[in-house]
Design a protein around this motif. Structure first.
Motif, PDB file in Angstrom:
ATOM      1  N   GLY A 120      25.595 -40.695 -37.186  1.00  0.00           N
ATOM      2  CA  GLY A 120      26.113 -41.257 -35.949  1.00  0.00           C
ATOM      3  C   GLY A 120      25.644 -40.464 -34.742  1.00  0.00           C
ATOM      4  N   ILE A 121      26.151 -40.830 -33.575  1.00  0.00           N
ATOM      5  CA  ILE A 121      25.786 -40.163 -32.322  1.00  0.00           C
ATOM      6  C   ILE A 121      27.062 -39.677 -31.660  1.00  0.00           C
ATOM      7  CG2 ILE A 121      24.540 -40.348 -30.148  1.00  0.00           C
ATOM      8  CD1 ILE A 121      23.200 -42.875 -31.231  1.00  0.00           C
ATOM      9  N   ASN A 122      27.081 -38.406 -31.274  1.00  0.00           N
ATOM     10  CA  ASN A 122      28.247 -37.849 -30.597  1.00  0.00           C
ATOM     11  C   ASN A 122      27.820 -36.868 -29.514  1.00  0.00           C
ATOM     12  OD1 ASN A 122      30.884 -38.769 -31.904  1.00  0.00           O
ATOM     13  ND2 ASN A 122      29.657 -38.235 -33.701  1.00  0.00           N
ATOM     14  N   SER A 123      28.696 -36.700 -28.534  1.00  0.00           N
ATOM     15  CA  SER A 123      28.446 -35.771 -27.428  1.00  0.00           C
ATOM     16  C   SER A 123      29.419 -34.606 -27.492  1.00  0.00           C
ATOM     17  CB  SER A 123      28.594 -36.481 -26.080  1.00  0.00           C
ATOM     18  OG  SER A 123      27.604 -37.461 -25.902  1.00  0.00           O
ATOM     19  N   LEU A 124      28.938 -33.442 -27.089  1.00  0.00           N
ATOM     20  CA  LEU A 124      29.759 -32.250 -26.939  1.00  0.00           C
ATOM     21  C   LEU A 124      29.823 -31.898 -25.455  1.00  0.00           C
ATOM     22  CD1 LEU A 124      28.294 -30.089 -29.847  1.00  0.00           C
ATOM     23  CD2 LEU A 124      30.489 -31.281 -29.843  1.00  0.00           C
ATOM     24  N   THR A 125      31.008 -31.576 -24.973  1.00  0.00           N
ATOM     25  CA  THR A 125      31.192 -31.164 -23.587  1.00  0.00           C
ATOM     26  C   THR A 125      31.770 -29.758 -23.562  1.00  0.00           C
ATOM     27  OG1 THR A 125      31.594 -33.437 -22.857  1.00  0.00           O
ATOM     28  CG2 THR A 125      32.300 -31.684 -21.382  1.00  0.00           C
ATOM     29  N   TYR A 126      31.141 -28.888 -22.805  1.00  0.00           N
ATOM     30  CA  TYR A 126      31.572 -27.492 -22.678  1.00  0.00           C
ATOM     31  C   TYR A 126      32.058 -27.291 -21.237  1.00  0.00           C
ATOM     32  CZ  TYR A 126      28.154 -27.405 -26.512  1.00  0.00           C
ATOM     33  OH  TYR A 126      27.419 -27.685 -27.641  1.00  0.00           O
ATOM     34  N   THR A 127      33.296 -26.825 -21.075  1.00  0.00           N
ATOM     35  CA  THR A 127      33.873 -26.694 -19.734  1.00  0.00           C
ATOM     36  C   THR A 127      34.517 -25.330 -19.566  1.00  0.00           C
ATOM     37  OG1 THR A 127      34.333 -29.083 -19.678  1.00  0.00           O
ATOM     38  CG2 THR A 127      35.471 -27.707 -18.067  1.00  0.00           C
TER      39      THR A 127
ATOM     40  N   VAL B 278      24.197 -35.171 -29.895  1.00  0.00           N
ATOM     41  CA  VAL B 278      23.688 -34.907 -31.238  1.00  0.00           C
ATOM     42  C   VAL B 278      23.515 -36.249 -31.972  1.00  0.00           C
ATOM     43  CG1 VAL B 278      24.075 -33.705 -33.413  1.00  0.00           C
ATOM     44  CG2 VAL B 278      24.856 -32.677 -31.272  1.00  0.00           C
ATOM     45  N   TYR B 279      22.273 -36.527 -32.357  1.00  0.00           N
ATOM     46  CA  TYR B 279      21.940 -37.731 -33.107  1.00  0.00           C
ATOM     47  C   TYR B 279      21.754 -37.343 -34.571  1.00  0.00           C
ATOM     48  CZ  TYR B 279      20.641 -39.293 -28.389  1.00  0.00           C
ATOM     49  OH  TYR B 279      20.631 -39.594 -27.043  1.00  0.00           O
ATOM     50  N   VAL B 280      22.532 -37.935 -35.461  1.00  0.00           N
ATOM     51  CA  VAL B 280      22.423 -37.640 -36.888  1.00  0.00           C
ATOM     52  C   VAL B 280      22.009 -38.914 -37.633  1.00  0.00           C
ATOM     53  CG1 VAL B 280      23.570 -36.759 -38.947  1.00  0.00           C
ATOM     54  CG2 VAL B 280      24.191 -35.857 -36.690  1.00  0.00           C
ATOM     55  N   TYR B 281      20.800 -38.898 -38.184  1.00  0.00           N
ATOM     56  CA  TYR B 281      20.280 -40.023 -38.959  1.00  0.00           C
ATOM     57  C   TYR B 281      20.546 -39.769 -40.434  1.00  0.00           C
ATOM     58  CZ  TYR B 281      17.761 -41.355 -34.715  1.00  0.00           C
ATOM     59  OH  TYR B 281      17.442 -41.734 -33.426  1.00  0.00           O
ATOM     60  N   ASP B 282      21.129 -40.766 -41.102  1.00  0.00           N
ATOM     61  CA  ASP B 282      21.432 -40.633 -42.522  1.00  0.00           C
ATOM     62  C   ASP B 282      20.694 -41.734 -43.277  1.00  0.00           C
ATOM     63  OD1 ASP B 282      22.466 -40.397 -45.057  1.00  0.00           O
ATOM     64  OD2 ASP B 282      24.512 -40.000 -44.380  1.00  0.00           O
ATOM     65  N   LYS B 283      19.612 -41.375 -43.933  1.00  0.00           N
ATOM     66  CA  LYS B 283      18.773 -42.361 -44.609  1.00  0.00           C
ATOM     67  C   LYS B 283      19.456 -42.980 -45.816  1.00  0.00           C
ATOM     68  CE  LYS B 283      16.402 -38.844 -47.391  1.00  0.00           C
ATOM     69  NZ  LYS B 283      15.082 -38.232 -47.725  1.00  0.00           N
ATOM     70  N   ASN B 284      20.534 -42.354 -46.299  1.00  0.00           N
ATOM     71  CA  ASN B 284      21.192 -42.841 -47.512  1.00  0.00           C
ATOM     72  C   ASN B 284      22.490 -43.610 -47.240  1.00  0.00           C
ATOM     73  OD1 ASN B 284      19.267 -41.597 -49.276  1.00  0.00           O
ATOM     74  ND2 ASN B 284      20.264 -39.625 -48.859  1.00  0.00           N
ATOM     75  N   ASN B 285      22.853 -43.763 -45.989  1.00  0.00           N
ATOM     76  CA  ASN B 285      24.119 -44.415 -45.666  1.00  0.00           C
ATOM     77  C   ASN B 285      23.971 -45.409 -44.517  1.00  0.00           C
ATOM     78  OD1 ASN B 285      26.343 -43.127 -47.366  1.00  0.00           O
ATOM     79  ND2 ASN B 285      25.305 -41.320 -46.546  1.00  0.00           N
ATOM     80  N   PHE B 286      24.851 -46.393 -44.543  1.00  0.00           N
ATOM     81  CA  PHE B 286      24.894 -47.392 -43.471  1.00  0.00           C
ATOM     82  C   PHE B 286      25.353 -46.735 -42.176  1.00  0.00           C
ATOM     83  CE2 PHE B 286      26.819 -51.253 -41.470  1.00  0.00           C
ATOM     84  CZ  PHE B 286      25.675 -52.045 -41.455  1.00  0.00           C
ATOM     85  N   GLN B 287      26.297 -45.791 -42.293  1.00  0.00           N
ATOM     86  CA  GLN B 287      26.734 -45.049 -41.110  1.00  0.00           C
ATOM     87  C   GLN B 287      25.625 -44.090 -40.705  1.00  0.00           C
ATOM     88  OE1 GLN B 287      30.734 -43.451 -40.674  1.00  0.00           O
ATOM     89  NE2 GLN B 287      29.893 -41.454 -40.128  1.00  0.00           N
ATOM     90  N   SER B 288      25.132 -44.240 -39.485  1.00  0.00           N
ATOM     91  CA  SER B 288      23.983 -43.437 -39.066  1.00  0.00           C
ATOM     92  C   SER B 288      23.708 -43.666 -37.582  1.00  0.00           C
ATOM     93  CB  SER B 288      22.746 -43.854 -39.877  1.00  0.00           C
ATOM     94  OG  SER B 288      21.598 -43.128 -39.476  1.00  0.00           O
ATOM     95  N   ALA B 289      22.883 -42.798 -37.030  1.00  0.00           N
ATOM     96  CA  ALA B 289      22.217 -43.101 -35.755  1.00  0.00           C
ATOM     97  C   ALA B 289      21.023 -43.995 -36.068  1.00  0.00           C
ATOM     98  CB  ALA B 289      21.760 -41.815 -35.087  1.00  0.00           C
ATOM     99  N   TYR B 290      20.688 -44.889 -35.149  1.00  0.00           N
ATOM    100  CA  TYR B 290      19.568 -45.804 -35.327  1.00  0.00           C
ATOM    101  C   TYR B 290      18.733 -45.871 -34.059  1.00  0.00           C
ATOM    102  CZ  TYR B 290      21.849 -47.795 -39.505  1.00  0.00           C
ATOM    103  OH  TYR B 290      22.420 -47.981 -40.741  1.00  0.00           O
ATOM    104  N   ASP B 291      17.473 -46.240 -34.232  1.00  0.00           N
ATOM    105  CA  ASP B 291      16.614 -46.611 -33.113  1.00  0.00           C
ATOM    106  C   ASP B 291      16.513 -48.131 -33.111  1.00  0.00           C
ATOM    107  OD1 ASP B 291      16.069 -43.961 -32.413  1.00  0.00           O
ATOM    108  OD2 ASP B 291      14.443 -43.845 -33.871  1.00  0.00           O
ATOM    109  N   ALA B 292      16.790 -48.751 -31.967  1.00  0.00           N
ATOM    110  CA  ALA B 292      16.862 -50.203 -31.902  1.00  0.00           C
ATOM    111  C   ALA B 292      15.680 -50.794 -31.152  1.00  0.00           C
ATOM    112  CB  ALA B 292      18.155 -50.631 -31.217  1.00  0.00           C
ATOM    113  N   ALA B 293      15.196 -51.914 -31.684  1.00  0.00           N
ATOM    114  CA  ALA B 293      14.222 -52.760 -30.983  1.00  0.00           C
ATOM    115  C   ALA B 293      14.869 -54.131 -30.844  1.00  0.00           C
ATOM    116  CB  ALA B 293      12.922 -52.859 -31.763  1.00  0.00           C
TER     117      ALA B 293
END
Length: 241
Positions: free
Chosen positions: A85-92, A107-122
């Protein structure tokens, strides 16, 4: 007698007026000095990982004047290198007068073995086509997931990227804080036959003007998702890892 009383009253008012002016002057001669916090991001602003890859958040360095206050930094958001998935970290960090400074990391995390993942879309709609847009799919429960943009970022990142604004961020796979909500998030279901079905769209900028899904499929071997819609004209989305 009346004149004496009038002069005395005028004198008191004059003293009051001068005192009031002096109070105002005191406000403008405050000699306190505010040292603003400075926060420096360590490492990259954007991190791209494969699920399970070894990664440790390098954090930040924060100072106020000549004092190191890194231990006062508050981190919000989360990023798990084992979770697609894709998540953001904020430091304050905030100084003693309440002024804060922040730094951000995505942080982009691509998981080739799972449906849950970051993706690149066209995505393609009519004569317009865009590619390389970020899309996140996260598991909700069972075989139900949430996709950050069922249209593959066509409007949010492709056609109208300037309308994202400066305050957007990723949280648990959701794209939040955009000036205009051009991303069409949706709850989707991954069926046993690897078909992908849109269950419910999120609210978005164009209201009830929603595409009709024609088909959807997931190829576990390649990690590719294909979505087809009727949106007054054919609208296609391909997600890859």
């Amino acid at each position: 007698m009346k004149k004496s009383l009038l002069y005395s009253l005028m004198a008191v008012l004059s003293v009051g007026a001068f005192t009031s002016c002096n109070d105002d002057e005191d406000q403008f001669t405050d000699t306190r000095v505010t040292h603003y916090a400075i926060i420096e991001l360590l490492g990259d602003e954007e991190v791209v990982l494969q699920a399970g890859e070894d990664w440790t958040d390098p954090g930040v360095k924060a100072t106020i004047g000549d004092q190191d206050v890194t231990d006062r930094v508050v981190v919000t958001g989360h990023a798990d290198a084992n979770e697609g998935g894709i998540n953001s970290l904020t430091y304050t960090v905030t100084n003693d007068d309440g002024f804060s400074a922040s730094a951000y990391r995505t942080v982009y995390v691509y998981d080739k073995n799972n449906f849950q993942s970051a993706y690149d879309a066209a995505s393609k709609y009519g004569t317009r086509a865009y590619s390389g847009n970020p899309v996140s799919i996260v598991k909700v429960k069972g075989n139900v997931y949430h996709i950050s943009d069922a249209l593959g970022g066509f409007y949010a990142f492709g056609r109208y990227p300037s309308y994202l604004g400066a305050d957007w961020y990723w949280a648990d796979g959701y794209l939040l804080g955009a000036t205009y909500p051009f991303s069409l998030g949706a709850f989707i279901r991954l069926n046993d036959d690897n078909t992908v079905e849109v269950l419910q769209y999120d609210d978005w900028y164009f209201g009830t003007d929603l595409p009709e899904q024609l088909s959807g499929s997931y190829d576990p071997a390649t990690g590719t998702i294909s979505l087809e819609y009727d949106f007054g004209a054919p609208f296609s989305v391909t997600l890859t890892k």
